[in-house]
Design an enzyme around this catalytic site. Structure first.
Site, PDB file in Angstrom:
ATOM      1  N   GLU A 155       1.790   5.398  11.134  1.00 43.27           N
ATOM      2  CA  GLU A 155       1.875   5.905  12.538  1.00 43.27           C
ATOM      3  C   GLU A 155       2.684   5.106  13.642  1.00 43.27           C
ATOM      4  O   GLU A 155       2.412   4.287  14.407  1.00 43.27           O
ATOM      5  CB  GLU A 155       0.799   4.548  12.745  1.00 43.27           C
TER       6      GLU A 155
ATOM      7  N   GLU B  29      -5.497   9.254   6.742  1.00 46.80           N
ATOM      8  CA  GLU B  29      -6.489   8.172   6.652  1.00 46.80           C
ATOM      9  C   GLU B  29      -7.379   8.978   7.351  1.00 46.80           C
ATOM     10  O   GLU B  29      -7.282   9.068   8.270  1.00 46.80           O
ATOM     11  CB  GLU B  29      -5.690   7.405   7.057  1.00 46.80           C
TER      12      GLU B  29
HETATM   13  C1  BG6 Z   1      -4.513   2.459  10.440  1.00 48.13           C
HETATM   14  C2  BG6 Z   1      -3.231   1.411   9.428  1.00 48.13           C
HETATM   15  O1  BG6 Z   1      -4.315   2.345  11.235  1.00 48.13           O
HETATM   16  O2  BG6 Z   1      -5.447   1.870  10.586  1.00 48.13           O
HETATM   17  C3  BG6 Z   1      -3.917   1.166   8.322  1.00 48.13           C
HETATM   18  O3  BG6 Z   1      -2.312   2.857   9.052  1.00 48.13           O
HETATM   19  C4  BG6 Z   1      -4.567   0.446   8.330  1.00 48.13           C
HETATM   20  O4  BG6 Z   1      -2.677   0.217   7.284  1.00 48.13           O
HETATM   21  C5  BG6 Z   1      -6.058   1.387   9.178  1.00 48.13           C
HETATM   22  O5  BG6 Z   1      -5.511  -0.682   7.077  1.00 48.13           O
HETATM   23  C6  BG6 Z   1      -6.915   0.872   9.337  1.00 48.13           C
HETATM   24  O6  BG6 Z   1      -7.325  -0.575  10.101  1.00 48.13           O
HETATM   25  P1  BG6 Z   1      -7.541  -2.009   9.921  1.00 48.13           P
HETATM   26  O7  BG6 Z   1      -7.324  -2.959  10.556  1.00 48.13           O
HETATM   27  O8  BG6 Z   1      -9.405  -1.679   9.373  1.00 48.13           O
HETATM   28  O9  BG6 Z   1      -7.926  -2.615   8.239  1.00 48.13           O
END
Ligand code: BG6
Length: 489
Positions: free
Chosen positions: A190, A386
């Protein structure tokens, strides 16, 4: 509808070192920026700005303590010791690929050493060899919110040009070490999140700068250094590992105009353009003109060295990966609208969408639109690395979680992907975020769970850390096994 996923589609899961491994001081690992992140039970989990915020005092305090209760990323889910058990579960789930990251301070504790920490190298070799043995393709991120803290303290993080050379050295060492085991690489997770949480991404502590403009200028400088470092890593991987593929990694932030009022459309356009900026640099190999104009207008002096532009131009990525969690709305009347949250931004509520318990807008169609948007713009393979839903899961007496809400979320997102593939998008694969429950990046909660596998630990690290399969585990296994056909049965 039928399944359009290609035969070799890489169904998988994703985790990151700093949210999973724990063992924050084990075998010579140095402190990372993630080891400073605190669990803040008194700050609202929807107040992302303050959840992410790290001050100089926070850093000093973190360095004085070995506490792991309020610094949950220090303990993670103990993947460092349990990786064999976890990989066996991932195999049972049927994963074809697993996205992991390499913790930079496990290899170079301070970041500026010449010699690597052999124990750190041995750990990832064991993990990758085990993955190969299980026929799980490693997808490896070189930097996922875990730079050595020492570089923040002593070099001002990525604002310093010197950090390019340190990262380059790290990248070369790990690529040399694992090139026989790893084909798919990502450089910076990101990369666009530099303005949303600059400490975690580029080691910028905002209070060191005396104005908003000075901070912004420093972040742009740091970002430029990351772009150059990313291109240098890409160059090296291509040189020493023919056949390997390197991807950029973007937070896909799809913004809709609230109405057809041209002013709303213009606002949404500006948001989407800002989001494209980061992938433009890594895919097209040059800065978009509007960013250069912005610097000029604002009087920012972003230092480029001779050769930077050539490096960016010549060493572009092979594929574009991205995270996708939600869509956004732009409105000229934002002040009068209800708001929603998100670790990536808080914005205007979309009345057509449901939100998660953390206020993230759930929008599978937005994933379809994102895929079309990115593919039509870049014409290179895409990889969703993701996606998922954070939820408060309840472990039942017979040790499972009845997570029909998660199944519903994934089903709709997978259908959206399938439709985009039908409509011409070249999609390489998909890795669900937090395939096993891990510590949240933004809130450092353990109770914000994304996994198909439940980890018995609470926000304070209490629990057995045993792993249990959720109902969604079998559902995802079937999707993978049938390459998406089960979605339509
Ligand atoms: C992304 C990141 O922004 O979102 C991850 O690359 C992160 O590291 C994921 O865990 C989900 O966000 P969160 O804050 O719910 O863990």
């Amino acid at each position: 509808m039928k399944s359009y996923f290609k035969e070799e589609f890489l169904w998988g899961g994703a985790i990151a070192a700093n949210q999973a491994e724990g063992a924050w001081k084990k075998d010579g690992k140095g402190m990372s920026v993630a080891d400073v992140a605190q669990f803040k039970p008194t700050v609202s989990v929807k107040d992302y700005k303050n959840q992410w915020k790290v001050t100089l005092e926070d850093i000093a305090k973190a360095k004085r303590t070995d506490d792991v209760v309020y610094y949950p990323k220090r303990r993670g889910i103990d993947f460092y010791h349990r990786y064999k058990e976890d990989l066996a579960l991932f195999k049972e789930l049927g994963l074809k690929t697993l996205r992991v990251s390499i913790s930079w301070p496990r290899i170079f504790p301070n970041g500026d050493e010449t010699e690597p920490n052999e124990k750190g190298l041995a750990f990832y070799r064991d993990v990758f060899e085990e993955m190969r043995r299980l026929d799980i393709e490693p997808l490896v991120t070189l930097s996922h919110y875990e730079m050595p803290l020492y570089l923040v303290d002593n070099y001002d993080g990525w604002v310093s040009r010197k950090v390019i050379a340190f990262f380059d050295h790290f990248a070369r060492v790990v690529v040399d070490e694992y090139k026989d085991l790893v084909t798919y690489w990502l450089t910076f997770n990101e990369i666009d999140s530099v303005f949303r949480h600059p400490f975690t991404t580029v080691g910028v502590v905002e209070e060191k700068y005396d104005s908003k403009e000075a901070t912004e200028e420093a972040i742009y400088q740091a970002l430029h250094h990351q772009f150059v470092a990313s291109a240098l890593a890409t160059e090296y991987i291509h040189k020493v590992s023919p056949g390997a593929q390197v991807g950029a990694m973007l937070t896909k932030r799809m913004t809709y105009p609230e109405t057809c009022n041209p002013q709303d459309v213009k606002l949404a356009l500006a948001e989407n353009r800002e989001n494209h900026f980061y992938s433009d640099v890594q895919v097209f190999g040059e800065y978009p003109q509007h960013i250069l104009n912005e610097w000029r207008e604002k009087g920012y002096q972003i230092h480029f060295e001779d050769g930077d532009e050539t490096v960016l131009k010549e060493h572009t990525v092979d594929y574009l990966s991205f995270s996708y969690y939600m869509s956004m709305v732009a409105s000229v009347n934002a002040d009068q609208r209800d708001k929603v949250g998100g670790n990536i931004t808080a914005g205007v509520k979309n009345p057509y969408l449901e939100t998660s318990e953390w206020d993230w807008q759930i929008d599978p169609t937005g994933l379809y639109i994102s895929l079309i948007d990115l593919y039509d713009r870049y014409r290179i393979p895409l990889f969703i690395v993701e996606n998922g839903i954070g939820a408060q899961d309840v472990l039942t007496a017979d040790k499972t979680v009845v997570d029909d809400y998660r199944i519903a979320y994934f089903r709709e997102h997978f259908k959206a992907m399938n439709e985009a593939v039908k409509d011409g998008v070249d999609l390489m694969g998909y890795t669900s975020w937090g395939v096993i429950d891990i510590v949240s990046a933004s809130t450092s909660q353990m109770s914000k769970r994304y996994g198909f596998i439940y980890v018995d630990a609470n926000d304070y690290g209490e629990g057995s850390f045993d792993r249990y399969k959720k109902k969604s585990f079998d559902w995802y296994r079937e999707v993978i096994e049938t390459n998406g056909k089960s979605l339509f049965e």
